[in-house]
Design a protein around this motif. Structure first.
Motif, PDB file in Angstrom:
ATOM      1  N   GLN A  73       0.811  -1.212   0.000  1.00 15.35           N
ATOM      2  CA  GLN A  73       0.000   0.000   0.000  1.00 15.35           C
ATOM      3  C   GLN A  73       0.849   1.270   0.000  1.00 15.35           C
ATOM      4  O   GLN A  73       0.335   2.371  -0.162  1.00 15.35           O
ATOM      5  CB  GLN A  73      -0.927   0.013   1.230  1.00 15.35           C
ATOM      6  CG  GLN A  73      -2.029  -1.030   1.158  1.00 15.35           C
ATOM      7  CD  GLN A  73      -2.778  -1.133   2.468  1.00 15.35           C
ATOM      8  OE1 GLN A  73      -2.214  -1.516   3.485  1.00 15.35           O
ATOM      9  NE2 GLN A  73      -4.044  -0.785   2.442  1.00 15.35           N
ATOM     10  N   GLY A  74       2.153   1.109   0.215  1.00 12.49           N
ATOM     11  CA  GLY A  74       3.051   2.256   0.228  1.00 12.49           C
ATOM     12  C   GLY A  74       3.133   2.963   1.566  1.00 12.49           C
ATOM     13  O   GLY A  74       3.623   4.095   1.634  1.00 12.49           O
ATOM     14  N   TYR A  75       2.694   2.311   2.649  1.00 10.85           N
ATOM     15  CA  TYR A  75       2.647   2.950   3.955  1.00 10.85           C
ATOM     16  C   TYR A  75       3.871   2.680   4.824  1.00 10.85           C
ATOM     17  O   TYR A  75       4.141   3.437   5.748  1.00 10.85           O
ATOM     18  CB  TYR A  75       1.381   2.548   4.712  1.00 10.85           C
ATOM     19  CG  TYR A  75       0.115   2.985   4.018  1.00 10.85           C
ATOM     20  CD1 TYR A  75       0.040   4.192   3.323  1.00 10.85           C
ATOM     21  CD2 TYR A  75      -1.017   2.194   4.045  1.00 10.85           C
ATOM     22  CE1 TYR A  75      -1.127   4.593   2.697  1.00 10.85           C
ATOM     23  CE2 TYR A  75      -2.190   2.593   3.424  1.00 10.85           C
ATOM     24  CZ  TYR A  75      -2.242   3.788   2.745  1.00 10.85           C
ATOM     25  OH  TYR A  75      -3.394   4.176   2.123  1.00 10.85           O
ATOM     26  N   SER A  77       8.117   1.092   4.741  1.00  6.31           N
ATOM     27  CA  SER A  77       9.258   0.588   3.966  1.00  6.31           C
ATOM     28  C   SER A  77      10.108  -0.267   4.901  1.00  6.31           C
ATOM     29  O   SER A  77      10.080  -0.104   6.116  1.00  6.31           O
ATOM     30  CB  SER A  77      10.073   1.739   3.376  1.00  6.31           C
ATOM     31  OG  SER A  77      10.537   2.593   4.396  1.00  6.31           O
ATOM     32  N   THR A  92       6.312   5.499   5.705  1.00  4.82           N
ATOM     33  CA  THR A  92       6.689   6.298   4.542  1.00  4.82           C
ATOM     34  C   THR A  92       6.066   7.689   4.667  1.00  4.82           C
ATOM     35  O   THR A  92       5.205   7.928   5.532  1.00  4.82           O
ATOM     36  CB  THR A  92       6.187   5.649   3.243  1.00  4.82           C
ATOM     37  OG1 THR A  92       4.752   5.634   3.285  1.00  4.82           O
ATOM     38  CG2 THR A  92       6.738   4.248   3.058  1.00  4.82           C
ATOM     39  N   ASN A  93       6.474   8.575   3.803  1.00  4.45           N
ATOM     40  CA  ASN A  93       5.881   9.917   3.776  1.00  4.45           C
ATOM     41  C   ASN A  93       4.385   9.855   3.467  1.00  4.45           C
ATOM     42  O   ASN A  93       3.611  10.657   3.992  1.00  4.45           O
ATOM     43  CB  ASN A  93       6.602  10.813   2.761  1.00  4.45           C
ATOM     44  CG  ASN A  93       7.983  11.203   3.242  1.00  4.45           C
ATOM     45  OD1 ASN A  93       8.251  11.229   4.450  1.00  4.45           O
ATOM     46  ND2 ASN A  93       8.867  11.500   2.316  1.00  4.45           N
ATOM     47  N   ILE A  94       3.986   8.897   2.636  1.00  2.00           N
ATOM     48  CA  ILE A  94       2.562   8.732   2.316  1.00  2.00           C
ATOM     49  C   ILE A  94       1.784   8.427   3.595  1.00  2.00           C
ATOM     50  O   ILE A  94       0.735   9.018   3.854  1.00  2.00           O
ATOM     51  CB  ILE A  94       2.352   7.609   1.273  1.00  2.00           C
ATOM     52  CG1 ILE A  94       2.999   7.982  -0.055  1.00  2.00           C
ATOM     53  CG2 ILE A  94       0.873   7.297   1.099  1.00  2.00           C
ATOM     54  CD1 ILE A  94       3.074   6.832  -1.056  1.00  2.00           C
ATOM     55  N   ALA A  95       2.299   7.505   4.404  1.00  2.00           N
ATOM     56  CA  ALA A  95       1.635   7.145   5.663  1.00  2.00           C
ATOM     57  C   ALA A  95       1.578   8.343   6.606  1.00  2.00           C
ATOM     58  O   ALA A  95       0.553   8.569   7.263  1.00  2.00           O
ATOM     59  CB  ALA A  95       2.352   5.983   6.321  1.00  2.00           C
ATOM     60  N   GLU A  97       1.435  11.418   5.813  1.00  2.00           N
ATOM     61  CA  GLU A  97       0.410  12.343   5.302  1.00  2.00           C
ATOM     62  C   GLU A  97      -0.995  11.841   5.614  1.00  2.00           C
ATOM     63  O   GLU A  97      -1.891  12.621   5.917  1.00  2.00           O
ATOM     64  CB  GLU A  97       0.572  12.527   3.790  1.00  2.00           C
ATOM     65  CG  GLU A  97       1.792  13.309   3.392  1.00  2.00           C
ATOM     66  CD  GLU A  97       2.037  13.305   1.880  1.00  2.00           C
ATOM     67  OE1 GLU A  97       1.112  12.937   1.117  1.00  2.00           O
ATOM     68  OE2 GLU A  97       3.150  13.663   1.478  1.00  2.00           O
ATOM     69  N   GLU A  98      -1.203  10.542   5.524  1.00  2.00           N
ATOM     70  CA  GLU A  98      -2.518   9.935   5.765  1.00  2.00           C
ATOM     71  C   GLU A  98      -2.826   9.770   7.252  1.00  2.00           C
ATOM     72  O   GLU A  98      -3.998   9.666   7.629  1.00  2.00           O
ATOM     73  CB  GLU A  98      -2.605   8.559   5.085  1.00  2.00           C
ATOM     74  CG  GLU A  98      -2.526   8.612   3.571  1.00  2.00           C
ATOM     75  CD  GLU A  98      -3.718   9.315   2.942  1.00  2.00           C
ATOM     76  OE1 GLU A  98      -4.842   9.086   3.398  1.00  2.00           O
ATOM     77  OE2 GLU A  98      -3.505  10.102   2.012  1.00  2.00           O
TER      78      GLU A  98
END
Length: 137
Positions: A73-75, A77, A92-95, A97-98
């Motif tokens: 899911q990209g959350y 690494s 990750t940066n995506i996580a 942000e979410e």
């Protein structure tokens, strides 16, 4: 209270809370097991899979599956450690942000589940849970 009643009640409560959280997180593509890993990584920082297993009392195979889903899911690494078998798991940066959206959902579920308990009872419940957990650990 008899011990079997205690364990039975705790198991029922745990299942109910997990199901409520799963229902709330499902539209965001998460489940409570994933949220647990995300929350721990957010509060404690990068950890190895072994450290996550120990902290969350989860065996390695289900933790591996949860981490693999979060990677997909990209959350999270996986960063190789000193030992070839050791991997550090980090958000990750995506996580990051979410995270506020997820946290809002979890807080909403917590509030809904606790709304009928007076604030002093909520505080006492949390205090008892933490004390009991510290005794076990």
């Amino acid at each position: 209270m008899l011990s079997h009643e205690l364990f039975h009640t705790l198991h029922q409560l745990s299942r109910h809370l997990t199901n409520k959280l799963n229902e709330a997180l499902k539209p965001l593509g998460l489940y409570s097991a994933q949220w647990s890993v995300i929350y721990v990584l957010k509060t404690k920082g990068s950890l190895t899979q072994k450290e996550l297993c120990e902290y969350l009392f989860v065996e390695a195979p289900p933790m591996t599956r949860t981490i693999q889903r979060l990677v997909k899911q990209g959350y999270v690494s996986q960063i190789p450690g000193k030992d070839k078998r050791e991997k550090h798991i980090q958000l990750t940066n995506i996580a990051l942000e979410e995270y506020p959206k997820w946290e809002h959902i979890v807080n909403t579920v917590n509030h809904e589940l606790m709304k009928n308990l007076p604030l002093d009872s909520q505080q006492e419940l949390l205090k008892l849970q933490k004390s009991w957990l510290n005794q076990i650990l």
